[in-house]
Scaffold this active site. Structure first.
Site, mmCIF file in Angstrom:
data_model
loop_
_atom_site.group_PDB
_atom_site.id
_atom_site.type_symbol
_atom_site.label_atom_id
_atom_site.label_comp_id
_atom_site.label_asym_id
_atom_site.label_seq_id
_atom_site.Cartn_x
_atom_site.Cartn_y
_atom_site.Cartn_z
ATOM 1 N N HIS A 208 32.270 15.768 5.217
ATOM 2 C CA HIS A 208 33.160 15.279 6.309
ATOM 3 C C HIS A 208 33.082 13.704 6.862
ATOM 4 C CE1 HIS A 208 32.196 16.880 9.573
ATOM 5 N NE2 HIS A 208 33.115 16.588 10.528
ATOM 6 N N HIS A 270 25.575 16.147 7.662
ATOM 7 C CA HIS A 270 26.192 14.318 8.314
ATOM 8 C C HIS A 270 25.011 13.568 8.166
ATOM 9 C CE1 HIS A 270 29.366 17.498 8.055
ATOM 10 N NE2 HIS A 270 28.727 18.003 9.015
HETATM 11 C C1 BG6 Z 1 30.524 20.556 11.117
HETATM 12 C C2 BG6 Z 1 29.589 21.545 12.232
HETATM 13 O O1 BG6 Z 1 30.154 19.746 10.040
HETATM 14 O O2 BG6 Z 1 30.340 19.595 11.930
HETATM 15 C C3 BG6 Z 1 30.439 21.602 13.390
HETATM 16 O O3 BG6 Z 1 29.850 23.000 10.895
HETATM 17 C C4 BG6 Z 1 30.164 20.301 13.982
HETATM 18 O O4 BG6 Z 1 28.925 22.968 14.307
HETATM 19 C C5 BG6 Z 1 30.742 19.724 13.445
HETATM 20 O O5 BG6 Z 1 30.596 21.023 15.114
HETATM 21 C C6 BG6 Z 1 30.930 18.425 13.944
HETATM 22 O O6 BG6 Z 1 31.733 17.104 13.361
HETATM 23 P P1 BG6 Z 1 32.797 16.457 14.605
HETATM 24 O O7 BG6 Z 1 33.435 15.424 13.259
HETATM 25 O O8 BG6 Z 1 32.845 17.685 15.560
HETATM 26 O O9 BG6 Z 1 31.718 15.468 15.001
#
Ligand code: BG6
Length: 495
Positions: A208, A270
């Site tokens: 995402h 990420h």
């Molecule tokens: C997710 C993780 O993929 O990304 C989480 O599993 C994390 O642990 C999250 O909190 C962070 O995403 P964002 O969009 O809140 O920075």
């Protein structure tokens, strides 16, 4: 410019795990927002699969209550765990939402029971043949823990659900959440399995972060402003820092988190996606293959971490109190923090250190990429000054989304003294912020229109694991530091 709808063809979204928190917190609100913006196909349905004995009306009620945050207590979702939730109230009370609910039918089923899939097939055939009298697109979203992937995928394939209902129309696609495997070997196995059942153009692996507006802006910004591209290399750049800090702890996700740890949870995906976008070459064309290829090349060029170097260049930490959280092993050595120093072995980046850092329960929530340029040599430096003039470009991913450039300007007055100024823009200070899209809106929209650019390709996943897996293996032999909740991570993180 007005956005056009994802497709005009009839489409059915089948959500496995429709009462789970990913579906409730992220997915269904995102589909609803697309619906509000008229971006969904005119003929559209959602089939919500879960094991609870619900009727359609029960599920609608459940959903309404869940979205209002009433009956069930929702812990933050995987991807939202550290963000301020959108104000869910108003729009989910509206007439538009009631209208939206008519698109959703409930399907009670168990992932390992053949009858559940046969029943689903019947429902799909009924819609296509009797209701719409047209062969529709089918999008299967696995919003479930990854342990269920194999079972569900096998059954989707076995019961012929992945076969299009017509030669020329009606695609079938599969949306898969991370974690995509646990290491190189398990990711390869899952990929091999998927590859037997689906073609690559049917598989949409979600990260995402790639769907975030601020991330997509990185390459567009880099390659559209001639100002930056000529200096984007080891001649001018001193170091790059990539940070994903969360102020929240694991938020009751012990079962999931203790088996995973920070590096697998956000590092393998990420952070490496951010690294690829900041470092990649300009693709020869905007088509998905070229973009995937360039992102993957960067991951392949990462300097492999030798086990002897891990203690020096990859440190991990755990926040104090982690072991007392629910569903955590009392002697758990799972990391909630990591910092890695790495290099990209190619012509552009040789010798430039990249610092990859992430932690839970940190002082503040902040995701950003900081590009430090080398210090300039100024002959105008006053004799009584040290002139460490250095430009810094910061890509702010969240909570604020934007870019800022630190530059130096003369202080007014009779001296040649300089001061740091910021040239910046932020989506948040822009009135049009109301038009930005949520991560999952983008994920669904792109999947329905068949654009895989902001999903991860199989080679990219593999290359990410190849870099991460040796670090995880070597970590078992080196110290795990602790840090105070609400701090900047372990003191020892100075690598
Ligand atoms: C997710 C993780 O993929 O990304 C989480 O599993 C994390 O642990 C999250 O909190 C962070 O995403 P964002 O969009 O809140 O920075």
């Amino acid at each position: 410019m007005r956005q056009t709808i994802a497709t005009t063809k009839p489409t059915i979204l089948i959500i496995f795990g429709a009462t789970g928190d990913l579906a409730i917190r992220k997915l269904l609100p995102a589909v609803f927002h697309l619906f509000q913006k008229n971006l969904l196909p005119p003929k559209f349905k959602i089939i919500a699969w879960s094991r609870r004995p619900f009727s359609n009306a029960d599920y609608h009620k459940f959903l309404k209550n869940a979205l209002k945050g009433k009956k069930i207590s929702l812990r933050p979702s995987r991807s939202e765990a550290n963000t301020v939730p959108r104000p869910l109230g108003a729009s989910f009370e509206s007439k538009t939402f009631t209208k939206f609910l008519r698109y959703i039918s409930y399907h009670q089923g168990l992932f390992d029971i053949a009858d559940s899939y046969k029943k689903l097939k019947k429902t799909l055939v009924k819609i296509d043949q009797h209701e719409w009298k047209e062969c529709s697109n089918k999008l299967f979203h696995l919003a479930v823990p990854s342990d269920f992937y194999e079972e569900i995928l096998k059954n989707i394939s076995h019961f012929g659900l992945a076969i299009s209902c017509s030669d020329g129309a009606g695609w079938t696609r599969i949306l898969i959440e991370k974690p995509f495997g646990k290491d190189t070997a398990t990711a390869e196995k899952l990929d091999e399995f998927l590859g037997k059942l689906f073609r690559e153009e049917q598989i949409f692996r979600i990260d995402h972060y790639l769907a975030k507006e601020a991330l997509q802006n990185i390459t567009l910004f880099r390659f559209s402003n001639l100002l930056f591209e000529p200096i984007w290399n080891n001649k001018y750049i001193e170091k790059v820092e990539i940070k994903l800090f969360e102020s929240l702890d694991i938020q009751g996700r012990g079962n999931f988190y203790d088996n995973i740890g920070a590096l697998r949870d956000v590092g393998q995906n990420h952070i490496l996606r951010m690294l690829a976008l900041i470092a990649m070459e300009n693709p020869k064309s905007p088509d998905v293959k070229s973009v995937w290829q360039e992102r993957t090349k960067i991951l392949h060029a990462l300097q492999p971490m030798l086990s002897a170097d891990v203690a020096k260049y990859a440190m991990r930490g755990q926040y104090k109190g982690y072991r007392r959280e629910a569903n955590i092993q009392p002697n758990s050595t799972t990391e909630t923090y990591f910092k890695i120093k790495t290099f990209i072995n190619n012509k552009r980046w040789n010798g430039v250190p990249f610092y990859l850092e992430s932690g839970k329960a940190m002082k503040e929530k902040k995701s950003e990429i900081i590009v430090h340029l080398k210090k300039s040599i100024s002959f105008f430096c006053p004799v009584d000054q040290t002139c460490d003039y250095q430009n810094i470009i910061t890509f702010k991913i969240q909570p604020e989304e934007g870019i800022s450039v630190r530059f130096w300007a003369k202080k007014t007055g009779l001296t040649s003294h300089m001061e740091a100024k910021n040239l910046s823009f932020s989506y948040h200070s822009d009135e049009k912020i109301k038009q930005t899209v949520d991560d999952y809106e983008r994920v669904l929209f792109d999947c329905i229109r068949g654009d895989q650019t902001f999903f991860t390709g199989t080679e990219e996943v593999k290359a990410s694991w190849e870099f991460i897996t040796p670090i995880i293996a070597a970590w078992q032999k080196i110290p795990l530091y602790t840090y105070k909740k609400g701090s900047n991570g372990p003191y020892a993180a100075d690598i």
